[in-house]
Design an enzyme around this catalytic site. Structure first.
Site, mmCIF file in Angstrom:
data_model
loop_
_atom_site.group_PDB
_atom_site.id
_atom_site.type_symbol
_atom_site.label_atom_id
_atom_site.label_comp_id
_atom_site.label_asym_id
_atom_site.label_seq_id
_atom_site.Cartn_x
_atom_site.Cartn_y
_atom_site.Cartn_z
ATOM 1 N N TYR A 71 31.102 16.421 6.524
ATOM 2 C CA TYR A 71 30.716 17.841 6.468
ATOM 3 C C TYR A 71 31.855 18.706 5.931
ATOM 4 C CZ TYR A 71 26.053 17.559 8.332
ATOM 5 O OH TYR A 71 24.716 17.294 8.455
ATOM 6 N N ASN A 106 18.201 26.344 3.149
ATOM 7 C CA ASN A 106 19.535 26.003 2.673
ATOM 8 C C ASN A 106 20.604 26.444 3.669
ATOM 9 O OD1 ASN A 106 18.131 25.140 0.500
ATOM 10 N ND2 ASN A 106 18.628 26.873 -0.822
ATOM 11 N N HIS A 123 17.588 25.986 8.847
ATOM 12 C CA HIS A 123 18.308 24.733 9.077
ATOM 13 C C HIS A 123 19.789 24.952 9.379
ATOM 14 C CE1 HIS A 123 14.970 22.364 6.732
ATOM 15 N NE2 HIS A 123 14.592 22.749 7.931
ATOM 16 N N ASN A 216 8.992 26.549 -9.380
ATOM 17 C CA ASN A 216 9.582 25.205 -9.313
ATOM 18 C C ASN A 216 9.415 24.581 -10.700
ATOM 19 O OD1 ASN A 216 10.070 22.346 -8.584
ATOM 20 N ND2 ASN A 216 9.810 23.056 -6.485
ATOM 21 N N GLU A 218 8.775 21.593 -11.192
ATOM 22 C CA GLU A 218 7.763 20.534 -11.069
ATOM 23 C C GLU A 218 6.730 20.923 -10.031
ATOM 24 O OE1 GLU A 218 9.735 16.874 -10.034
ATOM 25 O OE2 GLU A 218 11.165 17.222 -11.661
HETATM 26 P P1 OAD Z 1 14.231 18.757 -1.999
HETATM 27 O O1 OAD Z 1 15.420 18.066 -2.561
HETATM 28 O O2 OAD Z 1 13.238 17.952 -1.236
HETATM 29 O O3 OAD Z 1 13.435 19.460 -3.174
HETATM 30 C C1 OAD Z 1 14.081 20.180 -4.152
HETATM 31 C C2 OAD Z 1 13.027 20.880 -4.967
HETATM 32 O O4 OAD Z 1 13.689 21.734 -5.883
HETATM 33 C C3 OAD Z 1 12.144 19.955 -5.804
HETATM 34 O O5 OAD Z 1 10.777 20.342 -5.657
HETATM 35 C C4 OAD Z 1 12.599 20.215 -7.243
HETATM 36 O O6 OAD Z 1 11.536 20.075 -8.195
HETATM 37 C C5 OAD Z 1 13.051 21.647 -7.138
HETATM 38 N N1 OAD Z 1 14.032 22.081 -8.156
HETATM 39 C C6 OAD Z 1 14.913 21.344 -8.857
HETATM 40 N N2 OAD Z 1 15.653 22.127 -9.664
HETATM 41 C C7 OAD Z 1 15.222 23.387 -9.482
HETATM 42 C C8 OAD Z 1 15.578 24.660 -10.029
HETATM 43 N N3 OAD Z 1 16.558 24.787 -10.940
HETATM 44 N N4 OAD Z 1 14.906 25.750 -9.601
HETATM 45 C C9 OAD Z 1 13.907 25.640 -8.692
HETATM 46 N N5 OAD Z 1 13.535 24.476 -8.139
HETATM 47 C C10 OAD Z 1 14.175 23.373 -8.520
HETATM 48 O O7 OAD Z 1 14.780 19.998 -1.117
HETATM 49 P P2 OAD Z 1 14.089 20.782 0.055
HETATM 50 O O8 OAD Z 1 12.620 20.891 -0.126
HETATM 51 O O9 OAD Z 1 14.864 22.031 0.237
HETATM 52 O O10 OAD Z 1 16.679 19.458 5.789
HETATM 53 O O11 OAD Z 1 14.381 19.842 1.304
HETATM 54 C C11 OAD Z 1 13.977 20.268 2.554
HETATM 55 C C12 OAD Z 1 14.883 19.740 3.620
HETATM 56 O O12 OAD Z 1 15.015 18.318 3.498
HETATM 57 C C13 OAD Z 1 16.311 20.192 3.553
HETATM 58 O O13 OAD Z 1 16.518 21.505 4.053
HETATM 59 C C14 OAD Z 1 17.004 19.179 4.421
HETATM 60 C C15 OAD Z 1 16.329 17.900 3.948
HETATM 61 O O14 OAD Z 1 16.134 16.936 4.924
HETATM 62 C C16 OAD Z 1 17.642 19.366 6.720
HETATM 63 O O15 OAD Z 1 18.792 19.062 6.443
HETATM 64 C C17 OAD Z 1 17.185 19.680 8.100
#
Ligand code: OAD
Length: 251
Positions: A71, A106, A123, A216, A218
């Site tokens: 961390y 985030n 989170h 997004n 995607e």
């Molecule tokens: P993910 O890594 O699951 O998803 C990232 C998303 O961002 C995907 O849908 C991509 O398509 C999109 N993406 C990529 N580049 C981008 C850009 N330039 N602009 C906009 N979108 C973009 O991340 P999260 O959904 O945030 O939890 O993950 C959720 C949680 O999973 C996190 O908070 C974490 C993890 O386990 C904990 O740590 C509790």
């Protein structure tokens, strides 16, 4: 006008009619600030280790120095990151609504750095610490040679982030649901929509009458819930959307 241009204008129109707005952000929001997301190949943060090993109570107790140092390293990397134009666009949007709530998954503090005010951190925050045993916040780390340092009560100190298997902070959950129930528009940015309960927030807002706009590059699990899907990166689409909204407001 292209289909994308039309969708952007429609979304700006939704904002123009709204009094209450929720913006929900995930890891993709900070990608253009140089912070890797969780599930994007090939840079996926979680690929390099077993998440349950490091980011869980059991993992921490099994090897506190390893988890602490991991961390610390992330904190160092994140502390050099700057908000991107998407973060700044969200901060520009906030003062234009009676109610505005930014719900983020985030932990990187970039929304605050960009100037957003009403932020709900679902989170946690990597720049905060808490007592492992009693969960109270630790404002200043004690001078302690030990890794991790110890709280006054003798407990280990840990980062104030939500780990696997943990409940989300109660107050954050309450604030989020209150905002979701009354919002007219919800923007969902940069999340794959697979980690609950936040993944279910667009459905909650929609069930209470909100219009959902997803941003997004995607399509995701959220796309079927969204009224409008704006395909593209947060740092490109959000400034355009906010500019289109401000232009309408000024007209
Ligand atoms: P993910 O890594 O699951 O998803 C990232 C998303 O961002 C995907 O849908 C991509 O398509 C999109 N993406 C990529 N580049 C981008 C850009 N330039 N602009 C906009 N979108 C973009 O991340 P999260 O959904 O945030 O939890 O993950 C959720 C949680 O999973 C996190 O908070 C974490 C993890 O386990 C904990 O740590 C509790």
């Amino acid at each position: 006008m292209s289909d994308t241009g039309r969708d952007l204008e429609r979304a700006a129109g939704f904002l123009q009619e709204a009094r209450s707005v929720v913006v929900s952000t995930g890891a993709g929001m900070s990608k253009e600030s140089g912070i890797p997301t969780f599930r994007d190949a090939p840079n996926a943060l979680w690929e390099k280790f077993d998440p349950a090993k490091l980011a869980s109570e059991e993992g921490f107790l099994a090897d506190p120095p390893l988890v602490w140092q991991w961390y610390e390293e992330r904190r160092r990397m994140i502390s050099t990151a700057e908000p991107n134009p998407g973060h700044r666009a969200i901060a520009r949007l906030e003062p234009h609504f009676e109610n505005f709530t930014l719900v983020t998954q985030n932990i990187d503090d970039l929304h605050r750095k960009a100037g957003s005010r009403n932020i709900v951190e679902m989170h946690g925050n990597i720049f905060r610490y808490k007592c492992f045993n009693l969960h109270h916040p630790i404002d200043t780390l004690p001078q302690d040679e030990r890794v991790p340092p110890r709280c006054r009560c003798g407990s280990l100190i840990r980062p104030d982030v939500v780990w696997f298997g943990e409940l989300l902070p109660e107050q954050a959950v309450e604030r989020a649901y209150t905002a979701l129930r009354k919002c007219d528009v919800m923007l969902v940015v940069g999340t794959s929509g697979v980690v609950y309960p936040v993944a279910g927030f667009p459905e909650v807002a929609r069930a209470h009458g909100a219009r959902i706009v997803e941003i997004n590059p995607e399509s995701t699990a959220i796309t079927r819930v969204a009224h409008i899907f704006l395909e593209g990166p947060a740092g490109g689409v959000l400034p355009e959307l906010v500019d289109a909204f401000l232009k309408r407001k000024a007209a």
